[in-house]
Motif scaffolding. Sequence first.
Motif, PDB file in Angstrom:
ATOM      1  N   LYS A 169       0.833  -1.205   0.000  1.00  0.00           N
ATOM      2  CA  LYS A 169       0.000   0.000   0.000  1.00  0.00           C
ATOM      3  C   LYS A 169       0.868   1.255   0.000  1.00  0.00           C
ATOM      4  CE  LYS A 169      -3.893   2.429   0.976  1.00  0.00           C
ATOM      5  NZ  LYS A 169      -3.818   3.637   0.183  1.00  0.00           N
ATOM      6  N   LEU A 170       1.898   1.275   0.833  1.00  0.00           N
ATOM      7  CA  LEU A 170       2.814   2.420   0.864  1.00  0.00           C
ATOM      8  C   LEU A 170       3.475   2.634  -0.495  1.00  0.00           C
ATOM      9  CD1 LEU A 170       4.575   1.943   4.323  1.00  0.00           C
ATOM     10  CD2 LEU A 170       3.161   3.893   3.640  1.00  0.00           C
ATOM     11  N   LYS A 171       3.930   1.547  -1.114  1.00  0.00           N
ATOM     12  CA  LYS A 171       4.594   1.644  -2.416  1.00  0.00           C
ATOM     13  C   LYS A 171       3.638   2.141  -3.493  1.00  0.00           C
ATOM     14  CE  LYS A 171       7.772  -2.103  -1.314  1.00  0.00           C
ATOM     15  NZ  LYS A 171       8.151  -3.504  -1.640  1.00  0.00           N
ATOM     16  N   ALA A 172       2.414   1.676  -3.490  1.00  0.00           N
ATOM     17  CA  ALA A 172       1.424   2.119  -4.474  1.00  0.00           C
ATOM     18  C   ALA A 172       1.096   3.599  -4.282  1.00  0.00           C
ATOM     19  CB  ALA A 172       0.160   1.273  -4.377  1.00  0.00           C
ATOM     20  N   ASP A 173       0.924   4.018  -3.042  1.00  0.00           N
ATOM     21  CA  ASP A 173       0.644   5.428  -2.754  1.00  0.00           C
ATOM     22  C   ASP A 173       1.835   6.306  -3.152  1.00  0.00           C
ATOM     23  OD1 ASP A 173      -1.807   4.617  -1.764  1.00  0.00           O
ATOM     24  OD2 ASP A 173      -1.256   4.894   0.347  1.00  0.00           O
ATOM     25  N   GLU A 174       3.035   5.829  -2.873  1.00  0.00           N
ATOM     26  CA  GLU A 174       4.257   6.558  -3.228  1.00  0.00           C
ATOM     27  C   GLU A 174       4.345   6.736  -4.741  1.00  0.00           C
ATOM     28  OE1 GLU A 174       8.208   8.156  -2.157  1.00  0.00           O
ATOM     29  OE2 GLU A 174       6.574   7.507  -0.862  1.00  0.00           O
ATOM     30  N   LYS A 175       4.083   5.665  -5.470  1.00  0.00           N
ATOM     31  CA  LYS A 175       4.147   5.723  -6.936  1.00  0.00           C
ATOM     32  C   LYS A 175       3.144   6.732  -7.484  1.00  0.00           C
ATOM     33  CE  LYS A 175       3.864   2.827 -11.061  1.00  0.00           C
ATOM     34  NZ  LYS A 175       3.752   1.444 -11.566  1.00  0.00           N
ATOM     35  N   ALA A 176       1.935   6.708  -6.976  1.00  0.00           N
ATOM     36  CA  ALA A 176       0.897   7.629  -7.454  1.00  0.00           C
ATOM     37  C   ALA A 176       1.304   9.079  -7.210  1.00  0.00           C
ATOM     38  CB  ALA A 176      -0.434   7.317  -6.780  1.00  0.00           C
ATOM     39  N   LEU A 177       1.806   9.382  -6.017  1.00  0.00           N
ATOM     40  CA  LEU A 177       2.205  10.754  -5.706  1.00  0.00           C
ATOM     41  C   LEU A 177       3.425  11.160  -6.529  1.00  0.00           C
ATOM     42  CD1 LEU A 177       1.863  13.374  -4.197  1.00  0.00           C
ATOM     43  CD2 LEU A 177       3.053  12.344  -2.237  1.00  0.00           C
ATOM     44  N   ALA A 178       4.404  10.278  -6.654  1.00  0.00           N
ATOM     45  CA  ALA A 178       5.604  10.586  -7.444  1.00  0.00           C
ATOM     46  C   ALA A 178       5.235  10.892  -8.892  1.00  0.00           C
ATOM     47  CB  ALA A 178       6.591   9.421  -7.374  1.00  0.00           C
ATOM     48  N   GLN A 179       4.339  10.115  -9.454  1.00  0.00           N
ATOM     49  CA  GLN A 179       3.937  10.353 -10.835  1.00  0.00           C
ATOM     50  C   GLN A 179       3.165  11.666 -10.976  1.00  0.00           C
ATOM     51  OE1 GLN A 179       2.071   6.664 -12.042  1.00  0.00           O
ATOM     52  NE2 GLN A 179       4.041   5.789 -12.604  1.00  0.00           N
ATOM     53  N   GLN A 180       2.344  12.003  -9.992  1.00  0.00           N
ATOM     54  CA  GLN A 180       1.627  13.281 -10.048  1.00  0.00           C
ATOM     55  C   GLN A 180       2.591  14.452  -9.950  1.00  0.00           C
ATOM     56  OE1 GLN A 180      -1.703  13.836 -10.789  1.00  0.00           O
ATOM     57  NE2 GLN A 180      -0.810  15.874 -11.048  1.00  0.00           N
ATOM     58  N   LEU A 181       3.568  14.349  -9.060  1.00  0.00           N
ATOM     59  CA  LEU A 181       4.559  15.420  -8.924  1.00  0.00           C
ATOM     60  C   LEU A 181       5.391  15.565 -10.194  1.00  0.00           C
ATOM     61  CD1 LEU A 181       5.620  14.764  -5.237  1.00  0.00           C
ATOM     62  CD2 LEU A 181       4.394  16.779  -6.094  1.00  0.00           C
ATOM     63  N   GLN A 182       5.633  14.460 -10.909  1.00  0.00           N
ATOM     64  CA  GLN A 182       6.335  14.540 -12.185  1.00  0.00           C
ATOM     65  C   GLN A 182       5.457  15.245 -13.225  1.00  0.00           C
ATOM     66  OE1 GLN A 182       8.720  10.851 -13.240  1.00  0.00           O
ATOM     67  NE2 GLN A 182       7.640  10.167 -11.383  1.00  0.00           N
ATOM     68  N   ARG A 183       4.184  14.885 -13.273  1.00  0.00           N
ATOM     69  CA  ARG A 183       3.264  15.554 -14.205  1.00  0.00           C
ATOM     70  C   ARG A 183       3.152  17.046 -13.896  1.00  0.00           C
ATOM     71  NH1 ARG A 183       0.695  10.433 -13.936  1.00  0.00           N
ATOM     72  NH2 ARG A 183      -0.500  11.018 -12.090  1.00  0.00           N
ATOM     73  N   ASP A 184       3.243  17.412 -12.614  1.00  0.00           N
ATOM     74  CA  ASP A 184       3.152  18.809 -12.194  1.00  0.00           C
ATOM     75  C   ASP A 184       4.444  19.585 -12.448  1.00  0.00           C
ATOM     76  OD1 ASP A 184       0.578  18.259 -11.308  1.00  0.00           O
ATOM     77  OD2 ASP A 184       1.150  18.138  -9.189  1.00  0.00           O
ATOM     78  N   GLY A 185       5.516  18.890 -12.846  1.00  0.00           N
ATOM     79  CA  GLY A 185       6.786  19.548 -13.131  1.00  0.00           C
ATOM     80  C   GLY A 185       7.669  19.787 -11.926  1.00  0.00           C
ATOM     81  N   LYS A 186       7.267  19.303 -10.761  1.00  0.00           N
ATOM     82  CA  LYS A 186       8.067  19.481  -9.540  1.00  0.00           C
ATOM     83  C   LYS A 186       9.186  18.438  -9.440  1.00  0.00           C
ATOM     84  CE  LYS A 186       5.598  22.839  -7.815  1.00  0.00           C
ATOM     85  NZ  LYS A 186       6.185  24.158  -7.587  1.00  0.00           N
ATOM     86  N   TRP A 187       8.868  17.200  -9.819  1.00  0.00           N
ATOM     87  CA  TRP A 187       9.827  16.090  -9.767  1.00  0.00           C
ATOM     88  C   TRP A 187      10.306  15.901 -11.194  1.00  0.00           C
ATOM     89  CZ3 TRP A 187       8.663  11.772  -5.794  1.00  0.00           C
ATOM     90  CH2 TRP A 187       9.749  10.912  -5.660  1.00  0.00           C
ATOM     91  N   LYS A 188      11.427  16.557 -11.537  1.00  0.00           N
ATOM     92  CA  LYS A 188      11.881  16.649 -12.917  1.00  0.00           C
ATOM     93  C   LYS A 188      12.463  15.350 -13.455  1.00  0.00           C
ATOM     94  CE  LYS A 188      11.786  20.229 -14.773  1.00  0.00           C
ATOM     95  NZ  LYS A 188      10.698  20.801 -15.573  1.00  0.00           N
ATOM     96  N   SER A 189      13.139  14.604 -12.603  1.00  0.00           N
ATOM     97  CA  SER A 189      13.826  13.404 -13.062  1.00  0.00           C
ATOM     98  C   SER A 189      13.894  12.405 -11.915  1.00  0.00           C
ATOM     99  CB  SER A 189      15.236  13.785 -13.525  1.00  0.00           C
ATOM    100  OG  SER A 189      15.877  12.721 -14.152  1.00  0.00           O
ATOM    101  N   LEU A 190      13.741  11.132 -12.248  1.00  0.00           N
ATOM    102  CA  LEU A 190      13.739  10.062 -11.239  1.00  0.00           C
ATOM    103  C   LEU A 190      14.544   8.885 -11.772  1.00  0.00           C
ATOM    104  CD1 LEU A 190      12.697   8.640  -8.668  1.00  0.00           C
ATOM    105  CD2 LEU A 190      10.544   8.227  -9.871  1.00  0.00           C
ATOM    106  N   TRP A 191      15.609   8.549 -11.076  1.00  0.00           N
ATOM    107  CA  TRP A 191      16.517   7.480 -11.501  1.00  0.00           C
ATOM    108  C   TRP A 191      16.681   6.449 -10.389  1.00  0.00           C
ATOM    109  CZ3 TRP A 191      18.028   7.578 -16.436  1.00  0.00           C
ATOM    110  CH2 TRP A 191      17.923   8.794 -17.105  1.00  0.00           C
TER     111      TRP A 191
END
Length: 91
Positions: free
Chosen positions: A22-44
Amino acid sequence: MLFMVQMQVNLPVDMPAERADKLKADEKALAQQLQRDGKWKSLWRVVGRYANVSIFDVESNDELHTLLSSLPLFPYMDINVTALARHPSAI
């Protein structure tokens, strides 16, 4: 402001699998939203570790702190933050 953020995730070995999933799924959803919002520019992903190196583009140190502390996995992370400035030789 650009920041390089290194995150190492350290989930407890005795954490129930359902809770971890559940934590991992929630983390993924938020990370992807922040990327779409332009805040999280790159993830490696860091090969061989449960870790990542990311680039964030935020307005302030406080915004970055608020964003990072909102991550579902935040309580289980060791985080290192490096402020970035444009290099004079960059094209």
